[in-house]
Write a protein that holds these residues in place. Structure first.
Motif, PDB file in Angstrom:
ATOM      1  N   GLU A  43      20.703  42.661  49.491  1.00 25.79           N
ATOM      2  CA  GLU A  43      20.550  43.084  48.100  1.00 25.79           C
ATOM      3  C   GLU A  43      21.613  42.435  47.213  1.00 25.79           C
ATOM      4  O   GLU A  43      22.746  42.213  47.631  1.00 25.79           O
ATOM      5  CB  GLU A  43      20.688  44.607  48.034  1.00 25.79           C
ATOM      6  CG  GLU A  43      20.431  45.213  46.675  1.00 25.79           C
ATOM      7  CD  GLU A  43      20.427  46.733  46.720  1.00 25.79           C
ATOM      8  OE1 GLU A  43      19.677  47.328  45.924  1.00 25.79           O
ATOM      9  OE2 GLU A  43      21.146  47.334  47.536  1.00 25.79           O
ATOM     10  N   ILE A  44      21.231  42.110  45.988  1.00 25.80           N
ATOM     11  CA  ILE A  44      22.218  41.786  44.950  1.00 25.80           C
ATOM     12  C   ILE A  44      22.407  43.056  44.137  1.00 25.80           C
ATOM     13  O   ILE A  44      21.492  43.518  43.451  1.00 25.80           O
ATOM     14  CB  ILE A  44      21.768  40.637  44.039  1.00 25.80           C
ATOM     15  CG1 ILE A  44      21.487  39.365  44.836  1.00 25.80           C
ATOM     16  CG2 ILE A  44      22.853  40.352  42.991  1.00 25.80           C
ATOM     17  CD1 ILE A  44      21.051  38.187  43.982  1.00 25.80           C
ATOM     18  N   PHE A  45      23.589  43.618  44.242  1.00 20.94           N
ATOM     19  CA  PHE A  45      23.899  44.898  43.601  1.00 20.94           C
ATOM     20  C   PHE A  45      24.921  44.644  42.504  1.00 20.94           C
ATOM     21  O   PHE A  45      25.977  44.046  42.746  1.00 20.94           O
ATOM     22  CB  PHE A  45      24.455  45.866  44.634  1.00 20.94           C
ATOM     23  CG  PHE A  45      24.698  47.261  44.114  1.00 20.94           C
ATOM     24  CD1 PHE A  45      23.699  48.226  44.191  1.00 20.94           C
ATOM     25  CD2 PHE A  45      25.917  47.619  43.561  1.00 20.94           C
ATOM     26  CE1 PHE A  45      23.913  49.518  43.722  1.00 20.94           C
ATOM     27  CE2 PHE A  45      26.148  48.903  43.096  1.00 20.94           C
ATOM     28  CZ  PHE A  45      25.139  49.858  43.173  1.00 20.94           C
ATOM     29  N   GLY A  46      24.613  45.085  41.307  1.00 22.07           N
ATOM     30  CA  GLY A  46      25.509  44.867  40.183  1.00 22.07           C
ATOM     31  C   GLY A  46      26.316  46.108  39.846  1.00 22.07           C
ATOM     32  O   GLY A  46      25.763  47.207  39.748  1.00 22.07           O
ATOM     33  N   LEU A  47      27.623  45.927  39.685  1.00 19.62           N
ATOM     34  CA  LEU A  47      28.492  46.998  39.196  1.00 19.62           C
ATOM     35  C   LEU A  47      28.878  46.611  37.775  1.00 19.62           C
ATOM     36  O   LEU A  47      29.646  45.672  37.554  1.00 19.62           O
ATOM     37  CB  LEU A  47      29.722  47.129  40.096  1.00 19.62           C
ATOM     38  CG  LEU A  47      30.610  48.357  39.897  1.00 19.62           C
ATOM     39  CD1 LEU A  47      29.821  49.645  40.096  1.00 19.62           C
ATOM     40  CD2 LEU A  47      31.800  48.321  40.843  1.00 19.62           C
ATOM     41  N   LEU A  48      28.296  47.314  36.824  1.00 18.52           N
ATOM     42  CA  LEU A  48      28.351  46.926  35.418  1.00 18.52           C
ATOM     43  C   LEU A  48      29.177  47.921  34.626  1.00 18.52           C
ATOM     44  O   LEU A  48      29.009  49.131  34.775  1.00 18.52           O
ATOM     45  CB  LEU A  48      26.916  46.874  34.873  1.00 18.52           C
ATOM     46  CG  LEU A  48      26.696  46.430  33.438  1.00 18.52           C
ATOM     47  CD1 LEU A  48      27.005  44.953  33.290  1.00 18.52           C
ATOM     48  CD2 LEU A  48      25.246  46.696  33.040  1.00 18.52           C
ATOM     49  N   GLY A  49      30.068  47.401  33.801  1.00 22.48           N
ATOM     50  CA  GLY A  49      30.868  48.299  32.983  1.00 22.48           C
ATOM     51  C   GLY A  49      31.821  47.534  32.095  1.00 22.48           C
ATOM     52  O   GLY A  49      32.091  46.348  32.332  1.00 22.48           O
ATOM     53  N   PRO A  50      32.372  48.167  31.068  1.00 25.57           N
ATOM     54  CA  PRO A  50      33.320  47.504  30.177  1.00 25.57           C
ATOM     55  C   PRO A  50      34.645  47.242  30.878  1.00 25.57           C
ATOM     56  O   PRO A  50      34.890  47.719  31.996  1.00 25.57           O
ATOM     57  CB  PRO A  50      33.485  48.514  29.032  1.00 25.57           C
ATOM     58  CG  PRO A  50      33.143  49.840  29.637  1.00 25.57           C
ATOM     59  CD  PRO A  50      32.112  49.566  30.673  1.00 25.57           C
ATOM     60  N   ASN A  51      35.494  46.466  30.228  1.00 21.32           N
ATOM     61  CA  ASN A  51      36.818  46.201  30.782  1.00 21.32           C
ATOM     62  C   ASN A  51      37.568  47.514  30.988  1.00 21.32           C
ATOM     63  O   ASN A  51      37.537  48.400  30.138  1.00 21.32           O
ATOM     64  CB  ASN A  51      37.623  45.300  29.838  1.00 21.32           C
ATOM     65  CG  ASN A  51      37.067  43.892  29.778  1.00 21.32           C
ATOM     66  OD1 ASN A  51      36.469  43.411  30.732  1.00 21.32           O
ATOM     67  ND2 ASN A  51      37.256  43.224  28.653  1.00 21.32           N
ATOM     68  N   GLY A  52      38.229  47.641  32.147  1.00 23.89           N
ATOM     69  CA  GLY A  52      38.996  48.846  32.438  1.00 23.89           C
ATOM     70  C   GLY A  52      38.177  49.993  32.982  1.00 23.89           C
ATOM     71  O   GLY A  52      38.697  51.104  33.142  1.00 23.89           O
ATOM     72  N   ALA A  53      36.903  49.738  33.306  1.00 20.05           N
ATOM     73  CA  ALA A  53      36.024  50.823  33.765  1.00 20.05           C
ATOM     74  C   ALA A  53      36.270  51.206  35.213  1.00 20.05           C
ATOM     75  O   ALA A  53      35.915  52.307  35.638  1.00 20.05           O
ATOM     76  CB  ALA A  53      34.562  50.417  33.585  1.00 20.05           C
ATOM     77  N   GLY A  54      36.856  50.290  36.010  1.00 19.54           N
ATOM     78  CA  GLY A  54      37.078  50.562  37.427  1.00 19.54           C
ATOM     79  C   GLY A  54      36.377  49.582  38.353  1.00 19.54           C
ATOM     80  O   GLY A  54      36.397  49.745  39.574  1.00 19.54           O
ATOM     81  N   LYS A  55      35.775  48.540  37.788  1.00 18.09           N
ATOM     82  CA  LYS A  55      35.018  47.575  38.588  1.00 18.09           C
ATOM     83  C   LYS A  55      35.907  46.820  39.565  1.00 18.09           C
ATOM     84  O   LYS A  55      35.618  46.745  40.770  1.00 18.09           O
ATOM     85  CB  LYS A  55      34.292  46.567  37.679  1.00 18.09           C
ATOM     86  CG  LYS A  55      33.355  47.176  36.662  1.00 18.09           C
ATOM     87  CD  LYS A  55      32.574  46.130  35.891  1.00 18.09           C
ATOM     88  CE  LYS A  55      33.437  45.115  35.156  1.00 18.09           C
ATOM     89  NZ  LYS A  55      34.238  45.713  34.071  1.00 18.09           N
ATOM     90  N   SER A  56      36.989  46.244  39.062  1.00 21.95           N
ATOM     91  CA  SER A  56      37.869  45.441  39.918  1.00 21.95           C
ATOM     92  C   SER A  56      38.576  46.293  40.957  1.00 21.95           C
ATOM     93  O   SER A  56      38.773  45.859  42.100  1.00 21.95           O
ATOM     94  CB  SER A  56      38.895  44.680  39.062  1.00 21.95           C
ATOM     95  OG  SER A  56      38.255  43.709  38.255  1.00 21.95           O
TER      96      SER A  56
END
Length: 271
Positions: A43-56
């Protein structure tokens, strides 16, 4: 993008939390507040969110670069607390920008260097390095120094580096950051090809258009919490008719295209 995949979970995240201490004040900052999601093989799963959301922060934990404060994480059936080395053998990661490359070396010498770190035999390297350069569209510039490459070329070389150990799972943290439209398009095409080859990909981005083109499913994260998770049609159905009308009215006032896009829905969910 929709890929054919076996129904097998390769990433499981349950109630994941990460707290940091703010250096100046000593106060606790919750970067992740108990997030949960799962990813299937291929699967290609996207974790989408603004800067500082917790993605990294999420991707650093999943790639064993950072320990969580609490929660459960399994990668290919291995526990992130107990089986760190086994997980590292099955993953690789790419960060946006130009890290993890030696600019004064040629493209192929960069790959030979990293292949040595993976203890790949010289005989295998001589086969693998040209194959990977060809895969990412750098086959004709392998002997050029990386310092002469565009940002897009450097990012494609990073993908070749990440494929040296033939990982089951690839983590891409904001991979298109800083790329021009042509470079971003070339990168997206490579990601699609990797999915066709059976790689599982977790992609973080704050561009809905990128997620819309690439991902089978996305999770929207904001302020360390998962706002929603699902397929693109499922995300599109989240807002009510009243909310959709309000978005359209605002777009008319701003003289924008009169249509409610996934980008509009994303911005509505994270504001």
């Amino acid at each position: 993008m929709k890929t054919e995949r076996k129904s097998k979970m390769v990433i499981s995240v349950k109630n994941l939390k990460r707290t940091f201490s703010i250096r100046d004040t000593g106060e606790a900052f919750e970067a992740l507040k108990g997030i949960s999601f799962s990813i299937q093989r291929g699967e290609i799963f996207g974790l989408l969110g603004p800067n500082g959301a917790g993605k990294s922060t999420t991707i650093k934990i999943l790639s064993t670069m950072l320990l969580p404060t609490s929660g459960e994480v399994e990668i290919s059936g291995f526990d992130i607390y107990k089986d760190e080395q086994k997980i590292r053998e099955r993953i690789n990661f790419i960060f946006g920008g130009e890290r993890s490359l030696y600019f004064r070396l040629s493209a192929e010498d960069n790959l030979f260097y990293f292949a040595d770190l993976y203890k790949i035999s010289r005989k295998k390297q001589l086969e693998l390095v040209p194959e990977l350069l060809e895969l990412v569209g750098l086959g004709n510039v392998g002997k050029r120094r990386v310092e002469t490459f565009s940002k897009g070329m450097k990012q494609r070389l990073q993908i070749a580096r990440a494929l040296l150990n033939d990982p089951e799972i690839i983590f891409l943290d904001e991979p298109s950051i800083g790329l021009d439209p042509v470079g971003a398009l070339e990168l997206r095409n490579i990601i699609k090809e990797l999915a066709k080859k059976g790689k599982t990909i977790l992609l973080t981005t704050h561009y809905m258009a990128e997620a819309e083109e690439l991902c089978d499913r996305i999770a929207i994260i904001n302020h360390g919490e998962i706002v929603t998770c699902g397929t693109l049609p499922e995300i599109a159905s989240l807002i009510s008719d009243e909310e959709r009308t309000k978005i359209l009215q605002d777009k008319v006032k701003e003289q924008k295209e009169i249509d409610v896009t996934l980008e509009d829905i994303y911005l509505h969910l994270v504001r």
